[in-house]
Design an enzyme around this catalytic site. Structure first.
Site, PDB file in Angstrom:
ATOM      1  N   LYS A 185     -16.009 -14.463   3.995  1.00 15.81           N
ATOM      2  CA  LYS A 185     -14.538 -14.563   2.987  1.00 15.81           C
ATOM      3  C   LYS A 185     -14.186 -13.142   3.342  1.00 15.81           C
ATOM      4  CE  LYS A 185     -12.975 -17.246  -0.147  1.00 15.81           C
ATOM      5  NZ  LYS A 185     -12.162 -17.488   0.447  1.00 15.81           N
ATOM      6  N   LYS A 240     -17.661  -5.740  -2.794  1.00 15.79           N
ATOM      7  CA  LYS A 240     -17.086  -7.296  -4.393  1.00 15.79           C
ATOM      8  C   LYS A 240     -17.746  -8.546  -3.818  1.00 15.79           C
ATOM      9  CE  LYS A 240     -12.487  -6.792  -2.963  1.00 15.79           C
ATOM     10  NZ  LYS A 240     -10.683  -7.112  -3.299  1.00 15.79           N
ATOM     11  N   LYS A 245     -12.297  -9.979   6.905  1.00 14.69           N
ATOM     12  CA  LYS A 245     -10.254  -9.839   6.827  1.00 14.69           C
ATOM     13  C   LYS A 245     -10.611 -10.384   7.382  1.00 14.69           C
ATOM     14  CE  LYS A 245      -8.181  -8.436   2.664  1.00 14.69           C
ATOM     15  NZ  LYS A 245      -8.255  -9.092   1.508  1.00 14.69           N
ATOM     16  N   GLY A 303      -5.531 -15.674   0.895  1.00 13.25           N
ATOM     17  CA  GLY A 303      -4.438 -15.199   0.962  1.00 13.25           C
ATOM     18  C   GLY A 303      -4.727 -13.737   0.743  1.00 13.25           C
ATOM     19  N   ASP A 304      -3.808 -12.812   0.704  1.00 14.83           N
ATOM     20  CA  ASP A 304      -3.409 -11.305   0.818  1.00 14.83           C
ATOM     21  C   ASP A 304      -2.641 -11.191   0.996  1.00 14.83           C
ATOM     22  OD1 ASP A 304      -5.522  -8.671   0.179  1.00 14.83           O
ATOM     23  OD2 ASP A 304      -4.366  -8.060   1.837  1.00 14.83           O
ATOM     24  N   THR A 306      -6.743 -13.231  -9.569  1.00 17.60           N
ATOM     25  CA  THR A 306      -7.123 -11.520  -9.877  1.00 17.60           C
ATOM     26  C   THR A 306      -6.617 -11.084 -10.666  1.00 17.60           C
ATOM     27  OG1 THR A 306      -6.952 -11.849  -7.076  1.00 17.60           O
ATOM     28  CG2 THR A 306      -6.892  -9.684  -7.523  1.00 17.60           C
ATOM     29  N   ASN A 308       1.664 -11.087  -6.113  1.00 18.48           N
ATOM     30  CA  ASN A 308       1.082 -12.219  -6.980  1.00 18.48           C
ATOM     31  C   ASN A 308      -0.677 -11.228  -7.803  1.00 18.48           C
ATOM     32  OD1 ASN A 308      -2.137 -12.946  -6.469  1.00 18.48           O
ATOM     33  ND2 ASN A 308      -1.039 -15.128  -7.261  1.00 18.48           N
ATOM     34  N   SER A 350     -11.798 -17.972  -6.133  1.00 19.93           N
ATOM     35  CA  SER A 350     -11.757 -19.050  -4.273  1.00 19.93           C
ATOM     36  C   SER A 350     -13.492 -19.510  -3.732  1.00 19.93           C
ATOM     37  CB  SER A 350     -11.591 -17.964  -3.129  1.00 19.93           C
ATOM     38  OG  SER A 350     -10.562 -17.578  -3.628  1.00 19.93           O
TER      39      SER A 350
HETATM   40  P1  NDP Z   1       2.247  -9.841  -2.691  1.00 17.45           P
HETATM   41  O1  NDP Z   1       2.675  -9.572  -1.122  1.00 17.45           O
HETATM   42  O2  NDP Z   1       1.816 -10.466  -3.499  1.00 17.45           O
HETATM   43  O3  NDP Z   1       2.561  -8.746  -3.514  1.00 17.45           O
HETATM   44  C1  NDP Z   1       2.293  -7.528  -2.869  1.00 17.45           C
HETATM   45  C2  NDP Z   1       3.026  -6.085  -3.123  1.00 17.45           C
HETATM   46  O4  NDP Z   1       2.951  -5.009  -3.346  1.00 17.45           O
HETATM   47  C3  NDP Z   1       4.809  -6.368  -3.169  1.00 17.45           C
HETATM   48  O5  NDP Z   1       5.239  -6.090  -4.503  1.00 17.45           O
HETATM   49  C4  NDP Z   1       4.646  -5.254  -2.201  1.00 17.45           C
HETATM   50  O6  NDP Z   1       6.273  -4.816  -2.489  1.00 17.45           O
HETATM   51  C5  NDP Z   1       4.466  -4.146  -2.870  1.00 17.45           C
HETATM   52  N1  NDP Z   1       4.362  -4.166  -1.661  1.00 17.45           N
HETATM   53  C6  NDP Z   1       2.869  -4.097  -0.293  1.00 17.45           C
HETATM   54  N2  NDP Z   1       2.594  -2.436   0.513  1.00 17.45           N
HETATM   55  C7  NDP Z   1       3.182  -1.540  -0.649  1.00 17.45           C
HETATM   56  C8  NDP Z   1       3.904  -0.229   0.197  1.00 17.45           C
HETATM   57  N3  NDP Z   1       2.629   0.652   1.355  1.00 17.45           N
HETATM   58  N4  NDP Z   1       3.671   0.361  -0.794  1.00 17.45           N
HETATM   59  C9  NDP Z   1       4.472  -0.079  -1.980  1.00 17.45           C
HETATM   60  N5  NDP Z   1       3.814  -1.048  -2.509  1.00 17.45           N
HETATM   61  C10 NDP Z   1       3.494  -2.007  -1.398  1.00 17.45           C
HETATM   62  O7  NDP Z   1      -0.080  -8.985  -2.557  1.00 17.45           O
HETATM   63  P2  NDP Z   1      -1.073  -9.529  -3.429  1.00 17.45           P
HETATM   64  O8  NDP Z   1      -0.328  -9.073  -4.284  1.00 17.45           O
HETATM   65  O9  NDP Z   1      -1.978 -10.413  -3.294  1.00 17.45           O
HETATM   66  O10 NDP Z   1      -1.824  -7.879  -2.910  1.00 17.45           O
HETATM   67  C11 NDP Z   1      -1.687  -7.036  -3.410  1.00 17.45           C
HETATM   68  C12 NDP Z   1      -3.489  -5.816  -3.494  1.00 17.45           C
HETATM   69  O11 NDP Z   1      -4.459  -6.814  -4.661  1.00 17.45           O
HETATM   70  C13 NDP Z   1      -3.411  -5.850  -2.319  1.00 17.45           C
HETATM   71  O12 NDP Z   1      -4.070  -4.833  -1.992  1.00 17.45           O
HETATM   72  C14 NDP Z   1      -4.800  -6.789  -2.245  1.00 17.45           C
HETATM   73  O13 NDP Z   1      -5.346  -6.380  -1.081  1.00 17.45           O
HETATM   74  C15 NDP Z   1      -4.960  -6.505  -3.329  1.00 17.45           C
HETATM   75  N6  NDP Z   1      -6.171  -8.242  -3.646  1.00 17.45           N
HETATM   76  C16 NDP Z   1      -4.977  -9.340  -3.251  1.00 17.45           C
HETATM   77  C17 NDP Z   1      -5.683 -10.780  -3.826  1.00 17.45           C
HETATM   78  C18 NDP Z   1      -5.091 -11.996  -4.268  1.00 17.45           C
HETATM   79  O14 NDP Z   1      -5.819 -12.943  -5.140  1.00 17.45           O
HETATM   80  N7  NDP Z   1      -3.932 -12.167  -3.678  1.00 17.45           N
HETATM   81  C19 NDP Z   1      -7.661 -10.144  -4.349  1.00 17.45           C
HETATM   82  C20 NDP Z   1      -7.615  -8.721  -4.785  1.00 17.45           C
HETATM   83  C21 NDP Z   1      -7.113  -7.815  -3.728  1.00 17.45           C
HETATM   84  P3  NDP Z   1       7.200  -5.112  -1.434  1.00 17.45           P
HETATM   85  O15 NDP Z   1       7.761  -6.910  -1.411  1.00 17.45           O
HETATM   86  O16 NDP Z   1       8.229  -4.695  -0.647  1.00 17.45           O
HETATM   87  O17 NDP Z   1       6.814  -5.739   0.249  1.00 17.45           O
END
Ligand code: NDP
Length: 449
Positions: A92, A116, A128, A167-168, A212, A244, A381
């Site tokens: 997962k 995790k 993943k 998603g991610d 999250t 997100n 999830s």
């Molecule tokens: P989103 O795609 O919804 O948002 C990502 C955010 O981070 C955007 O604001 C994006 O900006 C910014 N970003 C992406 N890459 C970079 C970078 N290299 N440097 C700076 N900012 C960056 O993703 P999520 O919110 O879902 O995920 C964010 C983090 O949380 C990730 O590490 C993910 O693996 C982790 N995560 C997510 C979960 C989930 O349920 N969604 C669960 C657990 C962990 P821009 O729009 O400019 O690209």
């Protein structure tokens, strides 16, 4: 520094084979440093080749994803699914669509996911996937065609008892919808549990979108309360990112009395001394899908600064990095420390470089690793899959309450493991050890497979 001979030997093997996979090596090293506290007590692990198996994914799938843009031009992206470890349940873990995705990134995320998912107390193994496809600037139809092409290969590797993506980064409700639609069409079966983060009208769970971000704040509240008799009340907070995870971490933080004063995207950050207006931010990001700079154009008193890394120079009490891996380096951590921050709670996966973690820990700041504090997403999830199997749906409050309980249990498991290792409050050590012990136990019980 690794001292144990078995850990040193296996790490050297990983370096030799996967030396070019820097993110994966970074994740393995961090976990191995924690395992120093338990490996010497288990000589049977070495005989069973446990660590050698633990660092090797059970299966890696890499595939071509051809798709056609609105002008009729053909593009080819690379798709991945790393099925890392199924000792405690079906694989997962999410799918990430971002240009930076490569095998190293997907392997590090899959490896972290194993630990995790173990911490969530739910029966889920770790995996993943994703693609180097960039959803930014693409039309809805292009996104749909890409998702359909991606699923046309992925479908044969997944299933509710084998592997269940979610998603991610770059994969939200819209993408999950297209992916699920194509899966359903190919297999000719409504197999809801095959993917999570679904829309509410077709089997999604209430509170999954928020899970999250909310979970990070539940975990952080527990750390603040248990270790400092403190809370979010009256604290100035930086939440990096604006996707997100960041959006709902910011929302819950505000509900708990904190004031979020800065948020970012990959181009820059906004600082709003009055506290970020979340209605405005949600509209810009969720509805208009625009850059965060627009916030400063439209909100009086807010400032926009180019360069997302400088967000850590804003004075705050609590930092919650919720964007991406290695987004806070040593300089960022030192800026936070110099400004008197008391805590760093990770929302993203591996957002702090090893040097940043060392700096934060050396100064005694509260620190939680992503694999513990962001586990609420995958936990919910798991709750979505439970509801799909039961053919029932729980209310927002029921799911939120279960999430809250899970986050408290994760904190307790991490804290207790840190005490057993003789370093009370070292939640990185506690998360790595507690997550690993359950997986190790299951792997030992199942023989050399
Ligand atoms: P989103 O795609 O919804 O948002 C990502 C955010 O981070 C955007 O604001 C994006 O900006 C910014 N970003 C992406 N890459 C970079 C970078 N290299 N440097 C700076 N900012 C960056 O993703 P999520 O919110 O879902 O995920 C964010 C983090 O949380 C990730 O590490 C993910 O693996 C982790 N995560 C997510 C979960 C989930 O349920 N969604 C669960 C657990 C962990 P821009 O729009 O400019 O690209």
């Amino acid at each position: 520094m690794l001292n144990n001979e078995y850990l040193k030997r296996v790490y050297a093997q990983v370096e030799e084979r996967d030396g070019h996979e820097s993110e994966f090596l970074q994740a393995v090293r961090e976990v191995f440093e924690s395992l120093e506290y338990v490996v010497p007590k288990h000589p049977e692990w070495e005989k069973a080749g446990l660590l050698e198996r633990f660092v090797e994914p059970e299966r890696v799938v890499e595939f071509r994803v051809p798709w056609t843009d609105d002008q009729g031009c053909v593009h080819v992206n690379r798709g991945y699914r790393v099925q890392f470890n199924s000792a405690i349940g079906p694989y997962k873990g999410g799918l990430r669509f971002h240009p930076s995705v490569n095998l190293s990134v997907v392997k590090f995320l899959g490896f972290e996911q194993v630990l995790k998912n173990s911490l969530t107390t739910l029966p889920m193994g770790g995996g993943k996937g994703g693609s180097d496809f960039d959803p930014k600037g693409k039309s809805d139809n292009e996104i749909m065609r890409f998702c359909q092409s991606f699923m046309t290969e992925l479908y044969r590797h997944i299933g509710q008892f084998t592997d269940t993506p979610a998603g991610d980064i770059g994969v939200g409700a819209r993408e999950v919808g297209y992916l699920f639609g194509q899966y359903k069409k190919i297999v000719d079966r409504f197999d809801g549990g095959v993917i999570t983060g679904k829309g509410l009208s077709y089997g999604g769970s209430l509170a999954r979108t928020q899970a999250t971000g909310y979970g990070i704040c539940y975990f952080a509240s527990e750390v603040l309360r248990q270790q400092k008799n403190d809370s979010f009340e009256g604290k100035n907070v930086i939440v990096s990112g604006s996707g997100n995870v960041a959006q709902y971490a910011a929302q819950k933080c505000m509900q708990l009395g904190g004031k979020v004063i800065a948020m970012s995207d990959s181009k820059g950050y906004v600082y709003d001394p009055d506290g970020i207006d979340l209605d405005k931010l949600f509209e810009i990001k969720q509805v208009r899908r625009e850059r965060i700079s627009v916030y400063a154009d439209e909100v009086q008193g807010a400032e926009y600064h180019e360069g997302c890394k400088d967000i850590w120079t804003v004075k705050c009490d609590i930092a919650m990095p919720c964007a991406s891996q290695n987004e806070m380096d040593e300089a960022g951590a030192k800026a936070l420390i110099a400004n008197g921050a008391i805590a760093v709670f990770e929302g993203a996966n591996m957002p702090l470089t090893p040097e940043a973690i060392a700096a934060v820990q050396a100064k005694g700041l509260l620190y939680s690793p992503g694999k513990a504090s962001n586990a609420g997403g995958v936990a919910t999830s798991g709750l979505e899959m439970s509801q799909n199997s039961l053919r029932m749906s729980w209310s927002f409050e029921e799911v939120d309450e279960k999430l809250h309980e899970i986050m408290k249990k994760i904190y307790t498991a991490c804290y207790e493991a840190s005490v057993e290792c003789g370093k009370p409050g070292d939640l990185m050590l506690g998360a790595n050890v507690a997550g690993f012990l359950k997986v190790a136990d299951a792997m030992m019980a199942q023989g050399v497979v």
